[in-house]
Write a protein that holds these residues in place. Sequence first.
Motif, PDB file in Angstrom:
ATOM      1  N   ARG A  76     -10.572   8.994  -6.310  1.00  8.68           N
ATOM      2  CA  ARG A  76     -11.023   9.185  -7.699  1.00  8.68           C
ATOM      3  C   ARG A  76     -10.350  10.392  -8.333  1.00  8.68           C
ATOM      4  NH1 ARG A  76     -16.484   7.403  -6.237  1.00  8.68           N
ATOM      5  NH2 ARG A  76     -16.701   5.356  -7.213  1.00  8.68           N
ATOM      6  N   CYS A  77      -9.884  10.226  -9.546  1.00  5.76           N
ATOM      7  CA  CYS A  77      -9.297  11.330 -10.301  1.00  5.76           C
ATOM      8  C   CYS A  77      -9.306  10.928 -11.774  1.00  5.76           C
ATOM      9  CB  CYS A  77      -7.861  11.616  -9.832  1.00  5.76           C
ATOM     10  SG  CYS A  77      -6.755  10.210  -9.906  1.00  5.76           S
ATOM     11  N   ARG A  78      -8.881  11.847 -12.630  1.00  8.88           N
ATOM     12  CA  ARG A  78      -8.789  11.502 -14.058  1.00  8.88           C
ATOM     13  C   ARG A  78      -7.467  12.012 -14.589  1.00  8.88           C
ATOM     14  NH1 ARG A  78     -12.243  15.431 -12.777  1.00  8.88           N
ATOM     15  NH2 ARG A  78     -12.052  17.403 -13.900  1.00  8.88           N
ATOM     16  N   ASP A  87      -2.014  15.317 -17.069  1.00  7.31           N
ATOM     17  CA  ASP A  87      -1.757  15.158 -15.640  1.00  7.31           C
ATOM     18  C   ASP A  87      -3.035  14.739 -14.911  1.00  7.31           C
ATOM     19  OD1 ASP A  87      -0.175  15.111 -13.412  1.00  7.31           O
ATOM     20  OD2 ASP A  87      -0.052  17.284 -13.157  1.00  7.31           O
ATOM     21  N   LEU A  88      -2.873  14.333 -13.631  1.00 11.25           N
ATOM     22  CA  LEU A  88      -4.030  13.917 -12.840  1.00 11.25           C
ATOM     23  C   LEU A  88      -4.801  15.135 -12.359  1.00 11.25           C
ATOM     24  CD1 LEU A  88      -2.448  11.068 -10.703  1.00 11.25           C
ATOM     25  CD2 LEU A  88      -4.017  10.840 -12.633  1.00 11.25           C
ATOM     26  N   VAL A  89      -6.111  15.024 -12.423  1.00  8.85           N
ATOM     27  CA  VAL A  89      -7.001  16.109 -12.017  1.00  8.85           C
ATOM     28  C   VAL A  89      -8.076  15.505 -11.138  1.00  8.85           C
ATOM     29  CG1 VAL A  89      -8.594  17.891 -12.862  1.00  8.85           C
ATOM     30  CG2 VAL A  89      -6.751  17.087 -14.346  1.00  8.85           C
ATOM     31  N   SER A  90      -8.422  16.172 -10.026  1.00  6.44           N
ATOM     32  CA  SER A  90      -9.655  15.743  -9.339  1.00  6.44           C
ATOM     33  C   SER A  90     -10.668  16.877  -9.344  1.00  6.44           C
ATOM     34  CB  SER A  90      -9.407  15.142  -7.954  1.00  6.44           C
ATOM     35  OG  SER A  90      -8.419  15.827  -7.268  1.00  6.44           O
ATOM     36  N   THR A  91     -10.361  18.018  -8.723  1.00  4.20           N
ATOM     37  CA  THR A  91     -11.345  19.116  -8.768  1.00  4.20           C
ATOM     38  C   THR A  91     -11.115  20.030  -9.966  1.00  4.20           C
ATOM     39  OG1 THR A  91      -9.925  20.529  -7.452  1.00  4.20           O
ATOM     40  CG2 THR A  91     -11.512  19.166  -6.258  1.00  4.20           C
ATOM     41  N   VAL A 105       0.857  -1.200   0.000  1.00  2.00           N
ATOM     42  CA  VAL A 105       0.000   0.000   0.000  1.00  2.00           C
ATOM     43  C   VAL A 105       0.886   1.240   0.000  1.00  2.00           C
ATOM     44  CG1 VAL A 105      -1.853  -1.181   1.269  1.00  2.00           C
ATOM     45  CG2 VAL A 105      -0.149   0.131   2.536  1.00  2.00           C
ATOM     46  N   GLN A 106       0.264   2.397  -0.307  1.00  2.89           N
ATOM     47  CA  GLN A 106       1.033   3.647  -0.335  1.00  2.89           C
ATOM     48  C   GLN A 106       1.470   4.030   1.081  1.00  2.89           C
ATOM     49  OE1 GLN A 106      -0.843   7.581  -0.938  1.00  2.89           O
ATOM     50  NE2 GLN A 106       0.401   7.774  -2.761  1.00  2.89           N
ATOM     51  N   LYS A 107       2.741   4.393   1.246  1.00  4.65           N
ATOM     52  CA  LYS A 107       3.262   4.726   2.575  1.00  4.65           C
ATOM     53  C   LYS A 107       2.780   6.101   3.017  1.00  4.65           C
ATOM     54  CE  LYS A 107       7.518   5.210   5.238  1.00  4.65           C
ATOM     55  NZ  LYS A 107       6.880   4.710   6.462  1.00  4.65           N
ATOM     56  N   THR A 108       3.181   7.135   2.294  1.00  2.59           N
ATOM     57  CA  THR A 108       2.675   8.479   2.605  1.00  2.59           C
ATOM     58  C   THR A 108       2.309   9.132   1.293  1.00  2.59           C
ATOM     59  OG1 THR A 108       4.989   9.118   2.668  1.00  2.59           O
ATOM     60  CG2 THR A 108       3.848   9.118   4.761  1.00  2.59           C
ATOM     61  N   GLY A 109       1.205   9.846   1.302  1.00  5.79           N
ATOM     62  CA  GLY A 109       0.775  10.509   0.070  1.00  5.79           C
ATOM     63  C   GLY A 109      -0.710  10.724   0.091  1.00  5.79           C
ATOM     64  N   ARG A 110      -1.207  11.095  -1.055  1.00  6.69           N
ATOM     65  CA  ARG A 110      -2.587  11.542  -1.188  1.00  6.69           C
ATOM     66  C   ARG A 110      -3.612  10.485  -0.776  1.00  6.69           C
ATOM     67  NH1 ARG A 110      -4.898  15.648  -4.777  1.00  6.69           N
ATOM     68  NH2 ARG A 110      -2.814  16.278  -5.352  1.00  6.69           N
ATOM     69  N   ILE A 111      -3.322   9.200  -1.044  1.00  9.57           N
ATOM     70  CA  ILE A 111      -4.347   8.188  -0.714  1.00  9.57           C
ATOM     71  C   ILE A 111      -3.968   7.337   0.500  1.00  9.57           C
ATOM     72  CG2 ILE A 111      -5.325   8.036  -3.051  1.00  9.57           C
ATOM     73  CD1 ILE A 111      -3.804   5.296  -3.281  1.00  9.57           C
ATOM     74  N   CYS A 130      -3.545   0.576  -5.006  1.00  5.83           N
ATOM     75  CA  CYS A 130      -3.052   1.850  -5.563  1.00  5.83           C
ATOM     76  C   CYS A 130      -4.052   2.359  -6.585  1.00  5.83           C
ATOM     77  CB  CYS A 130      -1.666   1.647  -6.199  1.00  5.83           C
ATOM     78  SG  CYS A 130      -1.656   0.432  -7.513  1.00  5.83           S
ATOM     79  N   GLY A 131      -3.762   3.521  -7.175  1.00  2.00           N
ATOM     80  CA  GLY A 131      -4.657   4.083  -8.186  1.00  2.00           C
ATOM     81  C   GLY A 131      -4.533   3.335  -9.507  1.00  2.00           C
ATOM     82  N   GLU A 132      -5.622   3.367 -10.282  1.00  2.00           N
ATOM     83  CA  GLU A 132      -5.572   2.746 -11.617  1.00  2.00           C
ATOM     84  C   GLU A 132      -4.571   3.462 -12.521  1.00  2.00           C
ATOM     85  OE1 GLU A 132      -9.901   3.103 -11.850  1.00  2.00           O
ATOM     86  OE2 GLU A 132      -9.903   1.105 -12.709  1.00  2.00           O
ATOM     87  N   ASP A 133      -4.302   4.740 -12.224  1.00  2.00           N
ATOM     88  CA  ASP A 133      -3.307   5.491 -12.995  1.00  2.00           C
ATOM     89  C   ASP A 133      -1.932   4.838 -12.848  1.00  2.00           C
ATOM     90  OD1 ASP A 133      -3.817   6.467 -10.275  1.00  2.00           O
ATOM     91  OD2 ASP A 133      -2.116   7.792 -10.610  1.00  2.00           O
ATOM     92  N   VAL A 134      -1.630   4.377 -11.624  1.00  2.00           N
ATOM     93  CA  VAL A 134      -0.337   3.729 -11.353  1.00  2.00           C
ATOM     94  C   VAL A 134      -0.265   2.372 -12.064  1.00  2.00           C
ATOM     95  CG1 VAL A 134       1.046   2.703  -9.491  1.00  2.00           C
ATOM     96  CG2 VAL A 134      -0.056   4.921  -9.148  1.00  2.00           C
TER      97      VAL A 134
END
Length: 280
Positions: free
Chosen positions: A92-94, A152-156, A8-14, A69-73
Amino acid sequence: MTPLTLAVQKTGRISDQTLDFLRQCGLSVNPGPRSLTARCADFPLEFLFLRSKDIPEVLADGAADLGLCGEDVVSEYGSDDLLTFERLGFGRCRLSIAAPGETDLTGSRIATSFPNTLRRWLDETGTQAEIVTLSGSVEIAPRLGIADAICDLVSTGSTLAQNGLVELDTVLRSESVLVGPEPSEPGKRATLDALLLRIRSRLAAQRTRYVVMNAPTASVEAIRGLLPGLKTPTVSQLADPGWVSIATVVGLDVFWETMQRLKDAGAEGILVMPIEQLVQ
Ligand code: AMP
């Protein structure tokens, strides 16, 4: 049960959402501040805490059985044999293409940290463009004159707006996922199935509410017709002979319209409660 290793992700957004989600699935996870591994106290699972982009690598070399992890990864760094066991509904992001204004991408330079994913999208859409690979701060590339557009990744979308960029195309929609290769042994498959039962029970619970209401006995048939619950609702007699209590489970997708119809059909004092797990 045969133990599994989950990266799993150690430190970061998710990372916080990941730990919260695992705990909601009934898995105790307590990483030390600097530890790279931790053992789950109540399930045969060992956690590996890594950078997101390293998760596909440890899956490929067999150091971990599963990754979250994210599907982007997964799209950017994962090998073709990775299976998505479950989509988890958070993070969630795109991955989007953006530019300072309407831009013809043909012949343009697009800056990104996702060159593999962008390359596939350019090939699929038959767009001839040059990829400029950057490891971060992609959104300033047009201002620096090193690219015409970014991917790049965008959420808002607020970072794009702050940098005067307009979203032009979506390359990938992403959320957090549980991924891995097909388990190599039956013992590992059994542990994965037990883990998926917990995860799916939690996901089902997030999509539903437990609802209890009072209603006149004469309204029971009308109310039953409105309730898309698991089976038929539980109907219990109240001390007042003309009244019953009705309990059921309602999906969030139809929640508010169902509440309004229940009230219109005579339901009163509607109590709504979250569900921890919905095991089916
Ligand atoms: P980090 O390694 O901390 O940058 O976390 C990045 C991961 O968070 C990505 O792989 C995505 O799956 C997820 N994510 C969700 N929203 C965003 C966003 N707006 N920008 C970047 N990553 C995002």
